[in-house]
Design a protein around this motif. Structure first.
Motif, PDB file in Angstrom:
ATOM      1  N   TRP A   1      24.680  37.962 -13.445  1.00 53.07           N
ATOM      2  CA  TRP A   1      24.161  36.599 -13.567  1.00 53.07           C
ATOM      3  C   TRP A   1      23.763  36.084 -12.195  1.00 53.07           C
ATOM      4  O   TRP A   1      24.399  36.412 -11.192  1.00 53.07           O
ATOM      5  CB  TRP A   1      25.233  35.677 -14.130  1.00 53.07           C
ATOM      6  N   TYR A   2      22.748  35.226 -12.170  1.00 49.99           N
ATOM      7  CA  TYR A   2      22.341  34.621 -10.902  1.00 49.99           C
ATOM      8  C   TYR A   2      21.704  33.268 -11.183  1.00 49.99           C
ATOM      9  O   TYR A   2      20.902  33.126 -12.105  1.00 49.99           O
ATOM     10  CB  TYR A   2      21.329  35.518 -10.180  1.00 49.99           C
ATOM     11  N   THR A   3      22.076  32.273 -10.406  1.00 51.63           N
ATOM     12  CA  THR A   3      21.494  30.938 -10.497  1.00 51.63           C
ATOM     13  C   THR A   3      20.644  30.712  -9.263  1.00 51.63           C
ATOM     14  O   THR A   3      21.106  30.916  -8.146  1.00 51.63           O
ATOM     15  CB  THR A   3      22.596  29.858 -10.580  1.00 51.63           C
ATOM     16  N   GLY A   4      19.405  30.299  -9.469  1.00 58.04           N
ATOM     17  CA  GLY A   4      18.497  30.048  -8.358  1.00 58.04           C
ATOM     18  C   GLY A   4      17.825  28.700  -8.494  1.00 58.04           C
ATOM     19  O   GLY A   4      17.957  28.013  -9.511  1.00 58.04           O
ATOM     20  N   ALA A   5      17.070  28.341  -7.494  1.00 57.20           N
ATOM     21  CA  ALA A   5      16.378  27.051  -7.488  1.00 57.20           C
ATOM     22  C   ALA A   5      15.236  27.012  -8.492  1.00 57.20           C
ATOM     23  O   ALA A   5      14.878  25.949  -8.990  1.00 57.20           O
ATOM     24  CB  ALA A   5      15.835  26.758  -6.089  1.00 57.20           C
ATOM     25  N   ASN A   6      14.679  28.179  -8.821  1.00 54.00           N
ATOM     26  CA  ASN A   6      13.568  28.256  -9.779  1.00 54.00           C
ATOM     27  C   ASN A   6      13.621  29.606 -10.483  1.00 54.00           C
ATOM     28  O   ASN A   6      14.482  30.434 -10.198  1.00 54.00           O
ATOM     29  CB  ASN A   6      12.224  28.043  -9.068  1.00 54.00           C
ATOM     30  N   ARG A   7      12.686  29.820 -11.390  1.00 54.65           N
ATOM     31  CA  ARG A   7      12.696  31.054 -12.184  1.00 54.65           C
ATOM     32  C   ARG A   7      12.600  32.297 -11.304  1.00 54.65           C
ATOM     33  O   ARG A   7      13.345  33.261 -11.483  1.00 54.65           O
ATOM     34  CB  ARG A   7      11.551  31.019 -13.188  1.00 54.65           C
ATOM     35  N   GLN A   8      11.683  32.293 -10.374  1.00 57.25           N
ATOM     36  CA  GLN A   8      11.471  33.464  -9.531  1.00 57.25           C
ATOM     37  C   GLN A   8      12.718  33.811  -8.724  1.00 57.25           C
ATOM     38  O   GLN A   8      13.124  34.966  -8.665  1.00 57.25           O
ATOM     39  CB  GLN A   8      10.286  33.253  -8.595  1.00 57.25           C
ATOM     40  N   SER A   9      13.342  32.824  -8.115  1.00 56.88           N
ATOM     41  CA  SER A   9      14.520  33.120  -7.288  1.00 56.88           C
ATOM     42  C   SER A   9      15.703  33.568  -8.144  1.00 56.88           C
ATOM     43  O   SER A   9      16.461  34.453  -7.748  1.00 56.88           O
ATOM     44  CB  SER A   9      14.897  31.923  -6.422  1.00 56.88           C
ATOM     45  N   ALA A  10      15.864  32.992  -9.334  1.00 54.18           N
ATOM     46  CA  ALA A  10      16.969  33.397 -10.207  1.00 54.18           C
ATOM     47  C   ALA A  10      16.768  34.819 -10.721  1.00 54.18           C
ATOM     48  O   ALA A  10      17.702  35.634 -10.694  1.00 54.18           O
ATOM     49  CB  ALA A  10      17.101  32.422 -11.368  1.00 54.18           C
ATOM     50  N   GLU A  11      15.568  35.137 -11.178  1.00 54.69           N
ATOM     51  CA  GLU A  11      15.317  36.471 -11.711  1.00 54.69           C
ATOM     52  C   GLU A  11      15.358  37.535 -10.620  1.00 54.69           C
ATOM     53  O   GLU A  11      15.925  38.607 -10.806  1.00 54.69           O
ATOM     54  CB  GLU A  11      13.998  36.502 -12.470  1.00 54.69           C
ATOM     55  N   THR A  12      14.792  37.225  -9.467  1.00 57.25           N
ATOM     56  CA  THR A  12      14.842  38.171  -8.345  1.00 57.25           C
ATOM     57  C   THR A  12      16.282  38.399  -7.912  1.00 57.25           C
ATOM     58  O   THR A  12      16.702  39.540  -7.671  1.00 57.25           O
ATOM     59  CB  THR A  12      14.001  37.649  -7.157  1.00 57.25           C
ATOM     60  N   GLY A  13      17.063  37.323  -7.835  1.00 54.26           N
ATOM     61  CA  GLY A  13      18.472  37.453  -7.460  1.00 54.26           C
ATOM     62  C   GLY A  13      19.269  38.268  -8.459  1.00 54.26           C
ATOM     63  O   GLY A  13      20.098  39.096  -8.082  1.00 54.26           O
TER      64      GLY A  13
END
Length: 148
Positions: free
Chosen positions: A47-59
């Protein structure tokens, strides 16, 4: 501080400002995006939480590759609110099913329906969990893992 039995104007103004600010409705903040990745050759979720879709999915993909030592990681689901995952024990390698929804309850309901009768080990995470639980998030939810 009192002159002639009265508070100075700057104190009265400060108190009035505090009352006005306290009476304002709280603003709705966006808390980012949640993503979950998995490797078909490993039975693990990242699991990863990011500021936006791209950062969350990349993370999530980077975390999956690093923690699972896998080169076949893929995004199972991602969304701005909640993502739920269940494992389908009726399929080879205990296949995961994932759904994004507005609330944890809606995500769990949808993912259990998608997986069918062999759904087991439900898991849900929400993008706002880093900032405190929502009213429908169980207090027993596991902490999210995040690799920076």
């Amino acid at each position: 501080m009192r002159r002639n039995g009265r508070l100075p104007l700057n104190v009265v103004g400060l108190l009035a400002a505090i009352v006005v600010v306290a009476a304002l409705p709280t603003a709705h903040a966006e808390y980012g995006w949640i993503a979950v990745a998995s490797s078909p050759s490993h039975e693990a979720l990242d699991w990863y939480t990011g500021a936006n879709r791209q950062s969350a999915e990349t993370g999530a993909l980077r975390q999956c590759a690093a923690l699972q030592n896998a080169d076949d990681c893929r995004i199972l689901a991602s969304g701005p609110n909640c993502v739920a995952v269940v494992w389908d024990a009726g399929q080879p390698f205990n296949r995961p099913h994932a759904v994004a929804a507005d609330t944890s309850a809606a995500a769990l309901t949808a993912v259990v329906a998608a997986a069918g009768t062999f759904a087991n080990d439900p898991s849900v995470r929400c993008s706002y969990m880093s900032y405190g639980p929502s009213p429908d998030t169980p207090s027993t939810s596991a902490p999210r893992r995040q690799m920076l």
